[in-house]
Design an enzyme around this catalytic site. Structure first.
Site, mmCIF file in Angstrom:
data_model
loop_
_atom_site.group_PDB
_atom_site.id
_atom_site.type_symbol
_atom_site.label_atom_id
_atom_site.label_comp_id
_atom_site.label_asym_id
_atom_site.label_seq_id
_atom_site.Cartn_x
_atom_site.Cartn_y
_atom_site.Cartn_z
ATOM 1 C CD GLU A 1 -0.128 -5.237 5.859
ATOM 2 O OE1 GLU A 1 0.021 -5.896 4.809
ATOM 3 O OE2 GLU A 1 -0.400 -4.011 5.867
ATOM 4 C CB CYS B 1 -0.985 -0.043 1.173
ATOM 5 S SG CYS B 1 -2.425 1.017 0.933
ATOM 6 C CG HIS C 1 -3.098 -3.625 3.479
ATOM 7 N ND1 HIS C 1 -2.101 -2.879 4.056
ATOM 8 C CD2 HIS C 1 -3.921 -2.738 2.865
ATOM 9 C CE1 HIS C 1 -2.305 -1.587 3.805
ATOM 10 N NE2 HIS C 1 -3.403 -1.476 3.074
#
Lengths: 1004, 267
Positions: free
Chosen positions: B225, B94, B223
């Site tokens: 994560e 991002c 994302h």
């Protein structure tokens, strides 16, 4: 080289799209103008003041400001490319967040200290200058904070402040009579009552002096409704004349703080303490041991696990949002986040919530009559001084989005309620949740601690926010109070947060003894509150300022955003300063806590400019006795537009489709998708669920601690439709909030609630009577559900006076926000139906014909006649139902769960099919009901305390036996037909059609 | 245990979950503020993995990631290029991706060329979403079989649970010319694509992430994560059977890079 202002424009390269221009063009098209622009080209404009060579300016344009792949830069102003040109620049002194960052980058690149202003240029095709001006005023700029130019603006120099020379002003008070005191209060924007002005007169009369301006302001801020909530804490004489058998009588006898007078009226000593707080205290006395800090701090705190606590606060930012919705909402979010940072020894914000109440966007003309085209004749002209509700909603959403997303806090629970009486006074509720260690839930300043301010600089912005929010809006407020409006700077707050969390978790222990936010009232409230038991000495000239020229009074009461006040022991100052430097968070030492005699002493350049006793400041507010009456139901506010005969629905399908398209019910996907609800990585149940992410979740669930499986559910309840009896309304809101939390898997014995009252003026005894009823309902509801209130806030002057003197009061509005512990998130369920062949079961209160306040009635009923009774929560049963449903979910017997709220049972069932892309065959013959209601009522009654549960056929016997004597019945079977049908051909509609109606309304 | 550097700065806000993903995958993680790194770029030399987290660095003033990129181009580019040359996997989701392309470490030099000593002019960009607004949702993703990306190579991403969340306003992948897209494709530098029909921002070629020619540096708009446990998946309450065994896609990416770093350290 002489210092001058350089101008650089940056626009998309030819062939690259201009999404900002396209968006502006769409907005302009929705105004209904006769010649709307056919295309709008935009450019970013940077004005840079400093000693820069031409080569440096070109370097900045190419290496810093324009993207080499996407954009092109022009030094100076490109010639106009279209029929009309508009430039929008922030007014001097208005926060320009990008400018600060650009200044920092230029310093890093060139080593040059410059001043930057940013602006935006619009070239409008296919329209004339006067239409362009209208588009600018209605879409592109807000003249409260912006200047509009019709040529490229390239000033010689920036407007700056001029140095301030100290002048101490006394306000002669001793000789003023009552009329003069009232006049002074209004003229100086103190908004104090006559009794309060007289108390101040008496206090200063005792010492034989007149108050200095700064002293009077300090008292006004501290005593403002916004800061001290004096109405809820006053003594109230309440009388009710219930002639209507439908209205429940409140069981007053035996309640603490309530006395029944011989004439039948009731005296309530401190309404807040005697209802909302009393319920929590009773629950704590009765064994609830998970509320370690309630009603005392910036947020209410509950235990999360053995080592951690969570805290929750919801604030409103209504009046600023009425005038400048983007900045008002953004700073509302920012303020509520700071409440969480300012709880205990600083909590870490982990989630945000937002609820908006606005007028129906399609009921009001967007442009003056002469320009309108193709609009319904039923549309009304907006009152002078009001922004259009569509603009308000769009901009408050953008404000919450930009602030919340930048802070990295997921915004994941909310609601929007539409009612035309919000036209001049929209409501913006912003909530924030934090997590902290249990050993850090409180802190007190110690004598000798330094008063340290971290964060943004102080400017003239936001002056009189506290008193302004306590006043009533009129059509001239936008002009009179534009200085109360602010733009937030989320990055400043993020830096502040990073620095404070690092200082909190310092290896040598927390570096500060106490922390609070600078909210309403600015330093005056924050320092005054922190130092109330110690006294404080403040050197106002030490505060870093945005620009020169602020008087000590302005510094003291400015509500400039993004500032926190800390009490720091002198030995920790150096370490704290090092942390602040690393994070680029500005820090200043404003003074010291602890004075002889617990005084507040204000100095400027060494001279005393004010001195007040903390005791008078905090205890001197005269206790008021206020009158409250309640005689239902009264018709106030605007008249609702009459329903044309042809508007009546002709079938269940037609009714269902129109209810699904009602803005209160329709999908809020447009809003939700603009918020980052995944940041921080703790999202378990999202606001939108189901295979296509279209189902409206009842609540959100997050993991406050990533390495735990314990979750936190977040939801709200709002039942403004039932406003005709705020007692019924408040209980329905509490019930809805509990149901929402239970539906995702929260433990109903671990639910904590927040109240936010937004009311019209309580100088009117009828409004205060309505408030009493709502507060009493909070008491009864909290005890019945064993769900304590842990924090709350009220905003009591929400009404708008038009230029012709008519007052539009908002509906009494009570937002109930709730958090609930989810013991194990693997047990959570969502509301989207899972499997063809599974059964749909309704569990909960029998359905009735009480259609009052329902959306069916709003759309198709005679609202003014108010014939139909309001559906009431049965407190003897509803909490049991919640516990039983929670037990079924926890034991894995429920595949999906959804609460029946706005629109009624059929709307809730339709939402389950929309979410799942399954079909559903319903038969409502066996629906538990009272008095055999007709089919329309079975489908659309908004009886509270009902749940829809999807269960497997094999589990039916087990589920039925577990529900025992609670009203429940199987009412349908899910199938793969993608149609929603009712037995006996009463309804047969495709889910696709339902979906289109539901998604279409707010698809902006 | 390989150690991961998480670079934070004003406005970065996905740093904690990025560190947590590294930790779940077997690395240790340490946060260092950009201001410290700018003063001492050699701090980078002791790490085996690097993360440029998401967020709104400097408020995304001017454009997303611009200011952080300008600061890093001048003072950190060299140290990062050295780290890549010594085999350090870098992930930039991002805002990290937006910073990486403007800083000049993506798409990087062609496979047979060394890293230039000064940052190259960007050839790819992340423009405003084609919808003109910020979007948060989960998107289906696929890993191109031919990718050379250390983070994604070989991850089977063809089942319906293969999704990652996106949350951005400026994520439309754009190349300076159609030729450069073809070049990236041919050299295996497309690390991740959106599933056809599930492209949230109008990215050309449905490109969701790209890597450098070594495959070590991954920049992507989604994302990973935020998908390190199954119950973060938007449909986890509906998922059953084989699709929910093994590591969720996001965590699997971190496992691959951490394993690579551990192996590189052992050699």
């Amino acid at each position: 080289m002489p210092s001058s202002v350089h101008r650089i424009e940056v626009r998309p390269q030819p062939g690259h799209p201009d999404p900002r221009g396209a968006a502006a063009c769409r907005d302009a098209a929705s105004l209904g103008l006769s010649s709307p622009p056919s295309r709008i080209d935009t450019a970013a404009v940077y004005l840079i003041h400093g000693d820069l060579s031409e080569q440096h300016v070109r370097q900045l344009a190419e290496e810093l400001l324009a993207d080499p792949v996407l954009e092109t830069a022009t030094i100076g102003a490109a010639p106009p490319t279209a029929d009309a040109l508009i430039e929008v620049h922030p007014l001097p002194g208005v926060m320009d967040p990008d400018a600060e960052a650009v200044e920092l980058a230029i310093l890093a690149m060139l080593g040059a200290h410059v001043e930057v202003r940013t602006a935006r240029r619009y070239d409008l095709h296919g329209t004339d200058a006067s239409t362009a001006r209208l588009v600018a005023e209605r879409c592109l700029a807000n003249t409260v904070i912006h200047s509009i130019y019709e040529q490229p603006y390239h000033p010689e120099a920036f407007v700056t402040g001029s140095p301030y020379h100290l002048r101490i002003v006394s306000v002669p008070l001793s000789d003023l009579d009552d009329v003069a005191l009232v006049k002074l209060s209004r003229k100086a924007h103190l908004f104090l009552s006559l009794d309060e002005m007289k108390a101040i007169q008496a206090e200063f009369g005792r010492t034989g002096s007149d108050p200095r301006e700064i002293e009077l302001e300090t008292i006004a801020q501290t005593w403002s409704e916004h800061c001290v909530h004096k109405t809820l804490k006053s003594t109230i004489r309440y009388q009710e004349q219930i002639t209507d058998a439908q209205s429940p009588r409140i069981p007053i006898r035996g309640r603490s703080g309530h006395e029944i007078n011989p004439d039948g009226s009731i005296t309530i000593h401190n309404l807040f303490k005697s209802t909302i707080v009393a319920a929590t205290e009773q629950l704590i006395a009765d064994g609830i041991d998970w509320c370690p800090s309630v009603f005392v701090d910036n947020a209410g705190v509950i235990a999360f696990d053995d080592d951690h606590a969570v805290c929750f606060k919801v604030e409103t930012h209504n009046h600023p949002s009425a005038i400048e919705p983007y900045g008002g909402a953004a700073t509302g979010v920012g303020g509520c986040i700071r409440d969480i940072i300012g709880t205990g020894l600083a909590a870490k914000p982990i989630a945000a919530t937002d609820v908006f109440c606005v007028a129906y966007p399609d009921h009001w003309r967007r442009s003056p009559r002469r320009a309108r085209r193709g609009l319904s004749s039923e549309q009304r002209d907006l009152p002078d001084g009001c922004l259009h509700p569509r603009r308000i909603l769009t901009e408050v959403v953008a404000g919450v989005r930009d602030y919340g997303n930048r802070m990295g806090i997921p915004t994941l629970s909310g609601a929007v309620w539409f009612d035309d009486d919000y036209v001049g006074n929209p409501l913006v509720f912003c909530g924030c949740i934090g997590v902290m260690q249990r050993k850090k839930i409180s802190g007190d300043p110690q004598p000798g601690d330094r008063i340290v301010v971290i964060g943004g600089r102080t400017g003239r912005d936001g002056i009189h926010g506290a008193t302004f929010s306590s006043a009533q809006l009129t059509d001239t407020h936008a002009d009179e109070f534009s200085h109360a409006v602010q733009i937030g700077n989320a990055v400043t707050e993020k830096k502040l947060l990073d620095a404070i969390l690092e200082a909190r978790d310092h290896p040598q222990g927390c570096l500060f003894h106490a922390i609070t936010d600078c909210g309403a009232g600015g330093f005056s409230s924050a320092v005054g509150e922190m130092g109330r038991h110690l006294g404080a000495e403040v050197h106002l000239d030490r505060a870093p300022l945005k620009y020169e020229g602020l008087s000590p009074t302005e510094i003291w009461i400015s509500e400039a955003q993004e500032r926190m006040v800390l009490a720091v022991p002198p030995r920790n100052l150096d370490q704290l300063r090092a942390i602040c430097n690393l994070h680029e968070a500005e820090m200043c030492e404003l003074g010291q806590f602890g004075t002889d005699g617990q005084e507040l002493i204000l100095r400027y350049e060494g001279r005393e400019v004010g001195r007040l006793s903390m005791n008078f400041l905090h205890e001197g507010l005269p206790q008021l006795t206020r009158e409250a009456t309640w005689n239902p139901p009264a018709s106030r506010g605007l008249d609702s537009p009459p329903l044309a005969a042809g508007d009546r629905p002709n079938s269940i399908a037609d009714t269902l489709l129109r209810l699904l398209a009602h803005p209160n019910i329709a999908s809020k996907r447009w809003i939700i998708r603009q918020y980052d609800h995944e940041v921080q990585g703790g999202s378990i149940i999202k606001p939108l669920v189901g295979p296509a992410g279209e189902g409206p979740s009842d609540a959100a669930v997050i993991l406050p601690l990533l390495d735990s499986t314990r979750g936190l559910a977040i939801a709200n309840g709002l039942a403004t439709g039932l406003r005709d009896d705020p007692y019924v309304m408040a209980l329905a809101a509490i019930d809805e909030c509990v149901r929402n939390l239970v539906c995702v898997g929260a433990d109903p014995s671990r639910i904590a609630l927040l109240d936010n009252f937004c009311w019209p003026s309580c100088d009117d005894p009828r409004n205060l009577g309505a408030l009493v009823r709502a507060a009493e309902a909070c008491y009864d509801g909290a005890l019945a559900y064993r769900a304590p209130f842990i924090s709350g806030k009220d905003s009591l002057n929400n009404q708008f006076t038009t230029s012709d003197g008519k007052t539009i009061e908002i509906p009494p509005t009570l937002l109930i926000s709730g958090i609930g512990i989810v013991p194990d998130v693997s047990r959570c369920v969502t509301m989207d139906a899972k499997k063809s062949g599974n059964l749909l079961m309704v569990v909960g209160s029998p359905t009735t014909s009480a259609m009052g306040g329902s959306h069916f009635e709003m759309l198709f009923g005679d609202r003014e006649a108010r014939h139909s009774p309001l559906p009431a929560v049965d407190l003897n049963v509803a909490p049991r139902i919640a516990r039983s449903v929670a037990g079924l979910i926890n034991d894995g017997l429920v595949s999906s769960a959804h609460d029946c709220s706005e629109g009624g049972l059929l709307v809730a069932a339709a939402e389950m099919t929309i979410a799942s892309r399954l079909g559903l065959q319903l038969d409502l013959a066996d629906l538990p009901a009272e008095d055999d209601p007709p089919l329309e009522h079975r489908c659309f009654c908004e009886q509270p305390a009902r749940y829809l549960l999807e269960i497997r056929g094999d589990d039916l016997a087990e589920v039925s036996s577990r529900l025992h004597d609670l009203p429940a019945a199987v009412i349908g079977t899910f199938n793969s037909s993608f149609r929603l049908t009712l037995a006996e051909d009463q309804l047969d509609v495709s889910v696709k059609e339902l979906q289109a109606a539901w998604l279409g309304t707010l698809d902006w | 245990m390989p150690s991961a550097l998480i670079i934070t700065t004003a406005g970065i806000n996905c740093d904690r979950e990025l560190a947590y993903a590294f930790e779940l995958a077997g690395a240790s993680a340490e946060f260092i503020h950009l201001n410290r790194l700018l003063a001492s770029p050699q701090l980078i030399d002791r790490f085996e993995l690097i993360g440029l987290p998401g967020g709104f660095s400097y408020g995304d003033a001017i454009a997303a990631g611009r200011i952080a990129a300008v600061l890093m181009r001048r003072r950190l580019y060299r140290a990062l290029a050295c780290a890549i040359e010594r085999g350090v996997p870098i992930i930039a989701p991002c805002n990290g991706f937006q910073v990486a392309v403007q800083m000049g470490i993506l798409p990087g030099p062609a496979g047979d060329e060394p890293w230039p000593s000064t940052p190259p002019r960007p050839t790819i960009a992340l423009a405003h979403n084609d919808t003109g607004r910020f979007v948060d949702r989960w998107c289906g993703v696929v890993v191109p079989p031919e990718t050379r990306c250390v983070w994604t190579h070989g991850l089977t991403a063809d089942d319906p649970s293969a999704m990652l969340p996106v949350a951005h306003g400026e994520g439309q992948f754009v190349t300076s010319s159609p030729r450069s897209l073809g070049w990236l494709e041919r050299s295996g530098q497309i690390a991740l694509r959106y599933r056809p029909g599930d492209n949230p921002n109008g990215s050309v070629g449905d490109v969701a992430g790209v890597c450098d020619a070594s495959g070590l540096v991954l920049g992507l708009m989604p994302h990973p994560e935020r998908f390190t446990r199954w119950n973060q998946h938007p449909q986890w309450t509906r998922l059953h059977g084989p699709s929910v065994t093994g590591h969720p896609l996001g965590l699997a990416m971190f496992h691959q890079a951490v394993a690579w770093a551990a192996q590189a350290a052992a050699v």
